[in-house]
Design an enzyme around this catalytic site. Structure first.
Site, PDB file in Angstrom:
ATOM      1  N   TRP A 129       0.802  -1.223   0.000  1.00  0.00           N
ATOM      2  CA  TRP A 129       0.000   0.000   0.000  1.00  0.00           C
ATOM      3  C   TRP A 129       0.835   1.272   0.000  1.00  0.00           C
ATOM      4  O   TRP A 129       0.324   2.349  -0.262  1.00  0.00           O
ATOM      5  CB  TRP A 129      -0.887   0.021   1.248  1.00  0.00           C
ATOM      6  CG  TRP A 129      -0.109  -0.286   2.510  1.00  0.00           C
ATOM      7  CD1 TRP A 129      -0.005  -1.509   3.120  1.00  0.00           C
ATOM      8  CD2 TRP A 129       0.718   0.608   3.260  1.00  0.00           C
ATOM      9  NE1 TRP A 129       0.837  -1.426   4.205  1.00  0.00           N
ATOM     10  CE2 TRP A 129       1.291  -0.138   4.323  1.00  0.00           C
ATOM     11  CE3 TRP A 129       1.029   1.963   3.149  1.00  0.00           C
ATOM     12  CZ2 TRP A 129       2.160   0.430   5.249  1.00  0.00           C
ATOM     13  CZ3 TRP A 129       1.886   2.536   4.082  1.00  0.00           C
ATOM     14  CH2 TRP A 129       2.437   1.765   5.114  1.00  0.00           C
ATOM     15  N   LYS A 153      -2.722  -8.607  -7.019  1.00  0.00           N
ATOM     16  CA  LYS A 153      -3.326  -8.724  -5.702  1.00  0.00           C
ATOM     17  C   LYS A 153      -2.757  -7.555  -4.894  1.00  0.00           C
ATOM     18  O   LYS A 153      -1.635  -7.617  -4.395  1.00  0.00           O
ATOM     19  CB  LYS A 153      -2.987 -10.069  -5.047  1.00  0.00           C
ATOM     20  CG  LYS A 153      -3.755 -10.318  -3.734  1.00  0.00           C
ATOM     21  CD  LYS A 153      -3.276  -9.463  -2.604  1.00  0.00           C
ATOM     22  CE  LYS A 153      -4.018  -9.693  -1.313  1.00  0.00           C
ATOM     23  NZ  LYS A 153      -4.108  -8.502  -0.456  1.00  0.00           N
ATOM     24  N   SER A 156      -5.071  -4.719   0.885  1.00  0.00           N
ATOM     25  CA  SER A 156      -6.510  -4.634   1.099  1.00  0.00           C
ATOM     26  C   SER A 156      -6.994  -3.249   1.503  1.00  0.00           C
ATOM     27  O   SER A 156      -8.207  -3.000   1.477  1.00  0.00           O
ATOM     28  CB  SER A 156      -6.936  -5.659   2.167  1.00  0.00           C
ATOM     29  OG  SER A 156      -6.698  -6.971   1.711  1.00  0.00           O
ATOM     30  N   GLY A 205       6.930  -6.504  -0.250  1.00  0.00           N
ATOM     31  CA  GLY A 205       6.267  -6.521   1.048  1.00  0.00           C
ATOM     32  C   GLY A 205       7.191  -6.969   2.152  1.00  0.00           C
ATOM     33  O   GLY A 205       8.413  -6.832   2.069  1.00  0.00           O
ATOM     34  N   SER A 206       6.615  -7.561   3.165  1.00  0.00           N
ATOM     35  CA  SER A 206       7.360  -7.963   4.346  1.00  0.00           C
ATOM     36  C   SER A 206       8.147  -9.243   4.099  1.00  0.00           C
ATOM     37  O   SER A 206       7.869 -10.006   3.162  1.00  0.00           O
ATOM     38  CB  SER A 206       6.407  -8.181   5.520  1.00  0.00           C
ATOM     39  OG  SER A 206       5.591  -9.322   5.286  1.00  0.00           O
ATOM     40  N   GLU A 227      10.948  -8.186  -3.457  1.00  0.00           N
ATOM     41  CA  GLU A 227      11.541  -6.948  -2.935  1.00  0.00           C
ATOM     42  C   GLU A 227      10.953  -6.762  -1.553  1.00  0.00           C
ATOM     43  O   GLU A 227       9.761  -6.452  -1.402  1.00  0.00           O
ATOM     44  CB  GLU A 227      11.219  -5.764  -3.850  1.00  0.00           C
ATOM     45  CG  GLU A 227      12.050  -4.528  -3.546  1.00  0.00           C
ATOM     46  CD  GLU A 227      11.345  -3.528  -2.650  1.00  0.00           C
ATOM     47  OE1 GLU A 227      11.638  -3.550  -1.434  1.00  0.00           O
ATOM     48  OE2 GLU A 227      10.523  -2.755  -3.138  1.00  0.00           O
ATOM     49  N   LEU A 228      11.779  -6.983  -0.536  1.00  0.00           N
ATOM     50  CA  LEU A 228      11.278  -7.036   0.838  1.00  0.00           C
ATOM     51  C   LEU A 228      11.734  -5.809   1.624  1.00  0.00           C
ATOM     52  O   LEU A 228      11.942  -4.747   1.062  1.00  0.00           O
ATOM     53  CB  LEU A 228      11.728  -8.350   1.471  1.00  0.00           C
ATOM     54  CG  LEU A 228      11.383  -9.606   0.641  1.00  0.00           C
ATOM     55  CD1 LEU A 228      11.885 -10.863   1.329  1.00  0.00           C
ATOM     56  CD2 LEU A 228       9.884  -9.690   0.373  1.00  0.00           C
ATOM     57  N   CYS A 261      10.451   1.191   2.018  1.00  0.00           N
ATOM     58  CA  CYS A 261      11.500   0.188   2.234  1.00  0.00           C
ATOM     59  C   CYS A 261      12.888   0.801   2.075  1.00  0.00           C
ATOM     60  O   CYS A 261      13.835   0.406   2.751  1.00  0.00           O
ATOM     61  CB  CYS A 261      11.339  -0.960   1.247  1.00  0.00           C
ATOM     62  SG  CYS A 261       9.817  -1.901   1.435  1.00  0.00           S
TER      63      CYS A 261
END
Length: 463
Positions: A129, A153, A156, A205-206, A227-228, A261
């Protein structure tokens, strides 16, 4: 899916999730679309991408408002994000053909050998997000232009952004099924990754989310790009332009509410520059305007969700209890919305939360180190390896230290950023694979060797 405006804590929109049968139909449609989309001339796909860039610019205000409303990004930063998405469309519309040009290899007389780049199929993108348009376009622009089709995806809390992006491609002239947004919760991602019709997956994301997607993809022998998180060092030497470093550092830590990040997070400053840097840095941090994200004068808006604010505050509180010094900020603002002020901590105890964990909010840690060797050691004292920034007027030293720091990218005398012209990605628990530039567009292609002989070869030579 309820959308809560983080500036007001009010539910502003609700969206229906896609049912399992909806998702099944969308996967089928993506598979069918791939058969024709992958065969369209690359030049046509480039022209459509250029049109997507035009749509983005024509509707920039609308898209920026959607971002601001859903996740709290200050409006001027949201507008800049839309423009950056248009630029990545421009880039691949111009360079995709060159990036995907067949590669010719040495071969015996009477033969021609080359590598061609063929798309894989439907690619699932699990996106966050914090940069709700940019994260999507930096995957979609290269992968769709290479001939893949996209299944998004999105997070949310930004379903409006997901549907707006879907509309960008449709208005640009893409077939409907070439890019589709799946409105599903995270606990249904595994089923999509495992589905035979999904050819590959990419996630930003995480670490936990990355491990989950990679595990499922691995079980099904599917390519992934991850890509974390990051805990980027921002290293300042005594010969640096300290004022410029402090000014840039304050922004590098706090843009997008610190929710990035590749934000500068750990400020590693040699002793001879420490006091001046800290004074100027705190001054810069405290000058940032915190407030209504729809106000063009706002620098720092709300955190995207209440649980995210609570997590950041817990990290700060626990670190102060462990012995860290709170210089400024450190308490949620007493006002409507999920506002956390730009915060600076010093005297960081080893092992406390802000020392070892990624802090995804406007919280900076400042470390005093003795010399260059100690600075490099501290910069590398993390399991993350996304980006790093080094500040020195000695260009030779900057380039040398760029080689000493373990990260996917190192910027000297600049903040870390992603740019369509250069590869982007991390090492260690910050992920693997690369996005953007030529490296990015080739992540999800079959690099097929084609060997053509005028006459049958000598089959007695086998390796």
């Amino acid at each position: 899916m309820d959308v809560i405006d983080p500036a007001t804590d009010e539910v502003i929109e609700s969206y229906e999730e896609h049912s399992p049968s909806n998702v099944d139909e969308m996967l089928g449609a993506a598979t069918t679309a791939f058969e024709t989309w992958s065969r369209r001339p690359l030049a046509e796909r480039e022209r459509l991408l250029a049109s997507a860039g035009e749509v983005l610019r024509e509707n920039a205000g609308e898209y920026a408002e959607t971002m601001t409303r859903e996740m709290g990004k200050p409006i001027t930063q949201a507008e800049a994000e839309v423009e950056k998405c248009a630029r990545v469309c421009d880039h691949y519309a111009e360079y995709a053909s060159a990036y995907l040009e067949p590669e010719h290899h040495p071969s015996p007389p009477g033969t021609a050998v080359k590598t061609v780049h063929e798309p894989l199929g439907p690619v699932l993108a699990v996106m966050p997000w914090n940069f709700p348009f940019w994260q999507v376009f930096r995957f979609a622009a290269p992968y769709l232009t290479a001939g893949n089709v996209g299944l998004l995806k999105h997070a949310s809390n930004v379903p409006g952004c997901a549907l707006a992006i879907e509309e960008v491609f449709r208005e640009a002239g893409y077939p409907e099924e070439v890019f589709q947004s799946l409105l599903i919760p995270s606990d249904r991602v595994e089923d999509v990754v495992a589905d035979d019709r999904a050819a590959a997956a990419t996630l930003t994301g995480s670490e936990a989310a990355g491990r989950a997607v990679a595990a499922t993809a691995g079980e099904n022998l599917k390519k992934t790009v991850l890509e974390l998180g990051g805990s980027d060092p921002f290293v300042v030497f005594a010969d640096a332009d300290v004022e410029a470093a402090a000014t840039t550092g304050a922004w590098a830590r706090n843009q997008n509410g610190g929710q990035s990040c590749i934000a500068a997070k750990r400020f590693v400053v040699v002793a001879d520059a420490y006091d001046e840097f800290l004074d100027r840095f705190v001054e810069g941090v405290e000058s940032l305007a915190v407030g209504d994200p729809t106000d063009p004068e706002t620098d720092v808006g709300p955190q995207a969700r209440k649980d995210l604010l609570d997590e950041v505050h817990e990290q700060v509180r626990d670190s102060v209890e462990a012995g860290a010094t709170l210089v400024t900020g450190g308490e949620p603002l007493d006002r409507e919305g999920t506002y956390y002020p730009p915060t600076v901590l010093t005297d960081i105890p080893a092992g406390c939360p802000v020392d070892t964990e990624e802090v995804f909010g406007p919280v900076a840690t400042v470390y005093r180190v003795a010399d260059e060797a100690a600075a490099v050691e501290k910069a590398n004292d993390t399991e993350f390896g996304l980006g790093a920034s080094v500040w020195t007027t000695d260009r030779e030293r900057g380039e040398r230290l760029a080689g000493d720091i373990d990260a996917g990218c190192v910027y000297v005398n600049e903040l870390v950023k992603s740019d369509p012209r250069v590869p982007f990605g991390g090492v260690g628990v910050s992920g693997y694979g690369r996005e953007l530039s030529e490296a990015g567009i080739k992540e999800f292609v079959n690099r097929k060797t084609v060997w053509v002989a005028d006459e049958p070869g000598d089959e007695t030579v086998v390796e």
